[in-house]
Write a protein that holds these residues in place. Structure first.
Motif, PDB file in Angstrom:
ATOM      1  N   GLU A 147      17.098   9.660 -11.448  1.00 26.55           N
ATOM      2  CA  GLU A 147      17.269   8.426 -10.687  1.00 26.55           C
ATOM      3  C   GLU A 147      16.270   8.356  -9.537  1.00 26.55           C
ATOM      4  OE1 GLU A 147      18.644   4.772  -9.287  1.00 26.55           O
ATOM      5  OE2 GLU A 147      18.721   5.778 -11.235  1.00 26.55           O
ATOM      6  N   ILE A 148      16.031   9.484  -8.874  1.00 27.74           N
ATOM      7  CA  ILE A 148      15.021   9.536  -7.812  1.00 27.74           C
ATOM      8  C   ILE A 148      13.652   9.159  -8.373  1.00 27.74           C
ATOM      9  CG2 ILE A 148      13.746  11.116  -6.296  1.00 27.74           C
ATOM     10  CD1 ILE A 148      16.436  12.646  -5.974  1.00 27.74           C
ATOM     11  N   GLU A 149      13.316   9.716  -9.519  1.00 28.38           N
ATOM     12  CA  GLU A 149      12.012   9.441 -10.121  1.00 28.38           C
ATOM     13  C   GLU A 149      11.904   7.988 -10.566  1.00 28.38           C
ATOM     14  OE1 GLU A 149       8.164   9.812 -11.199  1.00 28.38           O
ATOM     15  OE2 GLU A 149       9.393  11.143  -9.961  1.00 28.38           O
ATOM     16  N   ARG A 150      13.003   7.388 -11.002  1.00 30.09           N
ATOM     17  CA  ARG A 150      12.974   5.975 -11.402  1.00 30.09           C
ATOM     18  C   ARG A 150      12.634   5.088 -10.210  1.00 30.09           C
ATOM     19  NH1 ARG A 150      15.629   1.581 -10.837  1.00 30.09           N
ATOM     20  NH2 ARG A 150      17.283   2.572  -9.612  1.00 30.09           N
ATOM     21  N   VAL A 151      13.303   5.328  -9.072  1.00 28.25           N
ATOM     22  CA  VAL A 151      13.035   4.532  -7.871  1.00 28.25           C
ATOM     23  C   VAL A 151      11.616   4.771  -7.393  1.00 28.25           C
ATOM     24  CG1 VAL A 151      13.720   4.075  -5.480  1.00 28.25           C
ATOM     25  CG2 VAL A 151      15.466   4.543  -7.214  1.00 28.25           C
ATOM     26  N   ARG A 152      11.188   6.030  -7.413  1.00 30.38           N
ATOM     27  CA  ARG A 152       9.831   6.367  -6.986  1.00 30.38           C
ATOM     28  C   ARG A 152       8.801   5.649  -7.856  1.00 30.38           C
ATOM     29  NH1 ARG A 152       6.239  10.240  -8.882  1.00 30.38           N
ATOM     30  NH2 ARG A 152       4.601  10.816  -7.387  1.00 30.38           N
ATOM     31  N   ARG A 153       9.022   5.689  -9.179  1.00 30.59           N
ATOM     32  CA  ARG A 153       8.055   5.082 -10.104  1.00 30.59           C
ATOM     33  C   ARG A 153       7.997   3.558  -9.920  1.00 30.59           C
ATOM     34  NH1 ARG A 153       4.019   6.904 -13.760  1.00 30.59           N
ATOM     35  NH2 ARG A 153       3.452   5.044 -14.955  1.00 30.59           N
ATOM     36  N   ASP A 154       9.148   2.952  -9.722  1.00 30.03           N
ATOM     37  CA  ASP A 154       9.165   1.501  -9.511  1.00 30.03           C
ATOM     38  C   ASP A 154       8.332   1.123  -8.292  1.00 30.03           C
ATOM     39  OD1 ASP A 154      10.735   1.106 -11.717  1.00 30.03           O
ATOM     40  OD2 ASP A 154      12.618   0.830 -10.608  1.00 30.03           O
ATOM     41  N   GLY A 205      10.427  12.763  -2.408  1.00 29.33           N
ATOM     42  CA  GLY A 205      11.166  14.012  -2.464  1.00 29.33           C
ATOM     43  C   GLY A 205      11.605  14.341  -3.884  1.00 29.33           C
ATOM     44  N   PRO A 206      12.386  15.421  -4.015  1.00 31.82           N
ATOM     45  CA  PRO A 206      12.806  16.338  -2.962  1.00 31.82           C
ATOM     46  C   PRO A 206      11.605  17.060  -2.322  1.00 31.82           C
ATOM     47  CG  PRO A 206      14.162  16.619  -4.937  1.00 31.82           C
ATOM     48  CD  PRO A 206      12.997  15.760  -5.317  1.00 31.82           C
ATOM     49  N   HIS A 207      11.681  17.215  -1.011  1.00 34.05           N
ATOM     50  CA  HIS A 207      10.627  17.899  -0.277  1.00 34.05           C
ATOM     51  C   HIS A 207      10.678  19.399  -0.571  1.00 34.05           C
ATOM     52  CE1 HIS A 207      10.124  14.129   1.845  1.00 34.05           C
ATOM     53  NE2 HIS A 207      11.386  14.162   2.222  1.00 34.05           N
ATOM     54  N   THR A 208       9.501  19.980  -0.716  1.00 31.26           N
ATOM     55  CA  THR A 208       9.390  21.390  -1.071  1.00 31.26           C
ATOM     56  C   THR A 208       8.310  22.061  -0.238  1.00 31.26           C
ATOM     57  OG1 THR A 208       7.713  20.994  -2.770  1.00 31.26           O
ATOM     58  CG2 THR A 208      10.031  20.845  -3.461  1.00 31.26           C
ATOM     59  N   ILE A 209       8.261  23.369  -0.319  1.00 25.49           N
ATOM     60  CA  ILE A 209       7.171  24.104   0.329  1.00 25.49           C
ATOM     61  C   ILE A 209       5.830  23.612  -0.207  1.00 25.49           C
ATOM     62  CG2 ILE A 209       6.125  26.363   0.721  1.00 25.49           C
ATOM     63  CD1 ILE A 209       8.789  25.955   2.154  1.00 25.49           C
ATOM     64  N   ALA A 210       5.775  23.326  -1.511  1.00 26.41           N
ATOM     65  CA  ALA A 210       4.529  22.830  -2.114  1.00 26.41           C
ATOM     66  C   ALA A 210       4.145  21.478  -1.529  1.00 26.41           C
ATOM     67  CB  ALA A 210       4.684  22.730  -3.624  1.00 26.41           C
ATOM     68  N   SER A 211       5.096  20.566  -1.359  1.00 31.22           N
ATOM     69  CA  SER A 211       4.753  19.241  -0.827  1.00 31.22           C
ATOM     70  C   SER A 211       4.350  19.336   0.644  1.00 31.22           C
ATOM     71  CB  SER A 211       5.918  18.265  -1.017  1.00 31.22           C
ATOM     72  OG  SER A 211       7.040  18.606  -0.229  1.00 31.22           O
ATOM     73  N   PHE A 212       5.030  20.187   1.411  1.00 30.69           N
ATOM     74  CA  PHE A 212       4.636  20.360   2.822  1.00 30.69           C
ATOM     75  C   PHE A 212       3.233  20.956   2.918  1.00 30.69           C
ATOM     76  CE2 PHE A 212       9.390  21.068   3.924  1.00 30.69           C
ATOM     77  CZ  PHE A 212       9.611  19.701   3.955  1.00 30.69           C
ATOM     78  N   THR A 213       2.929  21.900   2.040  1.00 34.35           N
ATOM     79  CA  THR A 213       1.603  22.516   2.045  1.00 34.35           C
ATOM     80  C   THR A 213       0.528  21.498   1.678  1.00 34.35           C
ATOM     81  OG1 THR A 213       2.541  24.666   1.448  1.00 34.35           O
ATOM     82  CG2 THR A 213       0.192  24.343   1.029  1.00 34.35           C
ATOM     83  N   THR A 214       0.796  20.660   0.688  1.00 30.79           N
ATOM     84  CA  THR A 214      -0.152  19.628   0.290  1.00 30.79           C
ATOM     85  C   THR A 214      -0.426  18.676   1.443  1.00 30.79           C
ATOM     86  OG1 THR A 214       0.577  19.756  -2.008  1.00 30.79           O
ATOM     87  CG2 THR A 214      -0.573  17.754  -1.350  1.00 30.79           C
ATOM     88  N   GLU A 219      13.336  20.873   3.857  1.00 31.92           N
ATOM     89  CA  GLU A 219      13.156  21.339   2.496  1.00 31.92           C
ATOM     90  C   GLU A 219      14.402  21.038   1.660  1.00 31.92           C
ATOM     91  OE1 GLU A 219      12.477  25.548   0.038  1.00 31.92           O
ATOM     92  OE2 GLU A 219      12.788  25.566   2.230  1.00 31.92           O
ATOM     93  N   GLY A 220      14.189  20.481   0.467  1.00 30.22           N
ATOM     94  CA  GLY A 220      15.293  20.176  -0.433  1.00 30.22           C
ATOM     95  C   GLY A 220      15.843  18.783  -0.291  1.00 30.22           C
ATOM     96  N   ASP A 221      15.523  18.097   0.821  1.00 31.37           N
ATOM     97  CA  ASP A 221      16.036  16.750   1.056  1.00 31.37           C
ATOM     98  C   ASP A 221      15.151  15.701   0.388  1.00 31.37           C
ATOM     99  OD1 ASP A 221      18.057  17.862   2.502  1.00 31.37           O
ATOM    100  OD2 ASP A 221      17.365  17.162   4.469  1.00 31.37           O
ATOM    101  N   VAL A 222      15.693  14.498   0.286  1.00 29.36           N
ATOM    102  CA  VAL A 222      14.964  13.336  -0.213  1.00 29.36           C
ATOM    103  C   VAL A 222      14.953  12.279   0.875  1.00 29.36           C
ATOM    104  CG1 VAL A 222      15.072  11.406  -1.851  1.00 29.36           C
ATOM    105  CG2 VAL A 222      15.366  13.746  -2.668  1.00 29.36           C
ATOM    106  N   THR A 223      13.836  11.585   1.034  1.00 30.40           N
ATOM    107  CA  THR A 223      13.700  10.529   2.036  1.00 30.40           C
ATOM    108  C   THR A 223      13.712   9.170   1.350  1.00 30.40           C
ATOM    109  OG1 THR A 223      12.425  11.966   3.511  1.00 30.40           O
ATOM    110  CG2 THR A 223      12.255   9.586   3.869  1.00 30.40           C
ATOM    111  N   TYR A 224      14.604   8.294   1.826  1.00 35.67           N
ATOM    112  CA  TYR A 224      14.757   6.942   1.291  1.00 35.67           C
ATOM    113  C   TYR A 224      14.270   5.921   2.309  1.00 35.67           C
ATOM    114  CZ  TYR A 224      17.797   9.137  -2.194  1.00 35.67           C
ATOM    115  OH  TYR A 224      18.286   9.931  -3.211  1.00 35.67           O
ATOM    116  N   PHE A 225      13.557   4.886   1.834  1.00 33.55           N
ATOM    117  CA  PHE A 225      12.997   3.834   2.685  1.00 33.55           C
ATOM    118  C   PHE A 225      13.814   2.553   2.509  1.00 33.55           C
ATOM    119  CE2 PHE A 225       9.753   6.874   2.210  1.00 33.55           C
ATOM    120  CZ  PHE A 225       8.713   6.644   3.089  1.00 33.55           C
ATOM    121  N   ASP A 226      14.096   1.910   3.634  1.00 33.88           N
ATOM    122  CA  ASP A 226      14.854   0.663   3.633  1.00 33.88           C
ATOM    123  C   ASP A 226      14.183  -0.286   4.620  1.00 33.88           C
ATOM    124  OD1 ASP A 226      16.729  -1.349   3.609  1.00 33.88           O
ATOM    125  OD2 ASP A 226      18.253  -0.225   4.724  1.00 33.88           O
TER     126      ASP A 226
END
Length: 399
Positions: A192-199, A227-236, A349-356
């Motif tokens: 579901e996260i990926e669906r919203v992200r892709r849209d 998200g989910p935020h990870t060590i890899a995403s923070f490093t990028t 780390e591990g959380d997801v950020t939603y925009f409104d």
């Protein structure tokens, strides 16, 4: 402006090196090289920002711009210290810093490959308040003016830094008691996260601008998720800030200013400072993913030492997310003119950020000389905790 120290029984912020610096220009880091197309691509990739005019050469050449342009958010990536340098002035012993917010003004001059930004910096002011997080806490503000190699004004930023005693924050353990374990997402939730992200990624790839007369107060912007935020995403994200690359900047100071705070010890706690001298030989001694005050972003043990409980994201990144989100919606005939973002919580780390986002006002004739819409933007995690509260003015075309 606060007094030279703020006290609580057994707790004190020593601000004796701060007062005399208020209102004065300061120095800082200046990138050696102009912005390249690879710098722009690295930035939008790290920000998860799909606008093809920033990375797709063929698309950009066929667009109204005739070639790649950088997103408005790149100004902070072409600066030193995530834009917070003029808000971190004066030696406060045993202190640490997190970002408290950003305010940006944009003047309509895009950054293109080959451009170089130069900064003018000033320490604006500060106040000290009592917080649950760390007791006596300084909120300090600094201003940065960004001009290109022709002297053209590109953007202005007012950054807010939160400076506190790291041992006091660790002792209070506010985030330690609130966060719990890193969330484990189910496959259904991730889909579901990926669906919203892709849209959202596909929502305005052609850069079509909504017309000022067509939008209404109460209209909402397309939802976005990161998200989910990870060590890899923070490093990028960290690697996309150019000053973090070995040897990319030099120290500069404004002319005629005594003691311009070019690079002095702000009072970082033990093992949170860079080794500038040995970094001339060993790149890791100037790399924030190995040493320095940023290390806690990708190192849970270090994060706990400064009261943050686990690895966490960057304030400047959250500010860029806001600008990119608004600019993507505004399209190629619109632009973000002003944003004011208050940072309330980190992206852990591990959380997801939603925009409104919601349109809350319209101004046909603004001080900018263009029609503006006011947008209220909120970034929150999966538990509804607000990360960023942002208000913005976005220019849209009339016809």
């Amino acid at each position: 402006m606060a007094s030279k120290s703020a006290k609580q029984p057994g707790v004190e912020l020593d601000l004796s090196d701060v007062d005399h610096r208020v209102g004065k220009p300061i120095g800082g880091g200046q990138l050696w090289d102009p912005c390249s197309s690879s710098d722009i691509r690295r930035w939008v990739m790290a920000m998860d920002y799909p606008n093809p005019v920033h990375w797709n050469e063929q698309f950009a050449r066929e667009s109204r711009f005739g070639g790649l342009i950088a997103p408005q958010s790149i100004a902070v990536a072409l600066d030193y210290g995530h834009g917070a340098a003029p808000a971190c002035v004066g030696h406060i012993p045993n202190s640490h810093l997190i970002f408290g917010g950003e305010e940006w003004w944009f003047y309509g001059c895009p950054v293109r490959p080959g451009d170089q930004l130069f900064q003018e910096r000033r320490f604006h002011d500060y106040k000290v308040v009592e917080t649950k997080f760390a007791g006596p806490t300084m909120f300090s503000r600094g201003d940065t003016v960004h001009r290109n190699q022709h002297g053209t004004l590109v953007a202005k930023e007012r950054s807010t830094a939160i400076r506190y005693l790291y041992e006091e924050a660790t002792k209070r353990g506010m985030f330690e008691s609130q966060l719990g374990e890193i969330k484990r997402w189910t496959q259904h939730e991730l889909e579901e996260i990926e669906r919203v992200r892709r849209d959202w990624l596909e929502s305005n790839r052609m850069g079509i601008s909504p017309r000022f007369d067509e939008v209404k107060i109460g209209d909402t912007l397309p939802p976005r998720v990161i998200g989910p935020h990870t060590i890899a995403s923070f490093t990028t994200e960290y690697r996309a800030f150019l000053f973090n690359i070995w040897g990319t900047f030099r120290w500069v100071s404004p002319p005629g200013v005594d003691d311009p705070w070019v690079y002095q010890d702000p009072g970082w706690g033990k093992d949170f400072a860079f080794d500038e001298e040995d970094a001339m030989i060993d790149p890791r001694k100037r790399d924030g993913l190995y040493v320095g005050p940023s290390r806690g972003h990708i190192d849970a043990d270090r994060a706990s030492e400064v009261g943050m409980a686990r690895a966490y994201g960057y304030g400047a990144t959250m500010g860029a997310w806001c600008t990119d989100y608004l600019a993507y919606w505004a399209g190629y005939d619109g632009m973000v003119r002003h944003t004011k973002a208050d940072f309330r919580n980190p992206a852990f780390e591990g959380d997801v950020t939603y925009f409104d986002g919601e349109i809350i006002g319209k101004e046909p004739e603004s001080v900018w000389g263009v029609p503006l819409v006011q947008v209220k933007l909120r970034l929150a995690n999966q538990d509804g905790d607000v990360l960023v509260s942002c208000t913005a003015e976005v220019e849209l075309p009339l016809v």
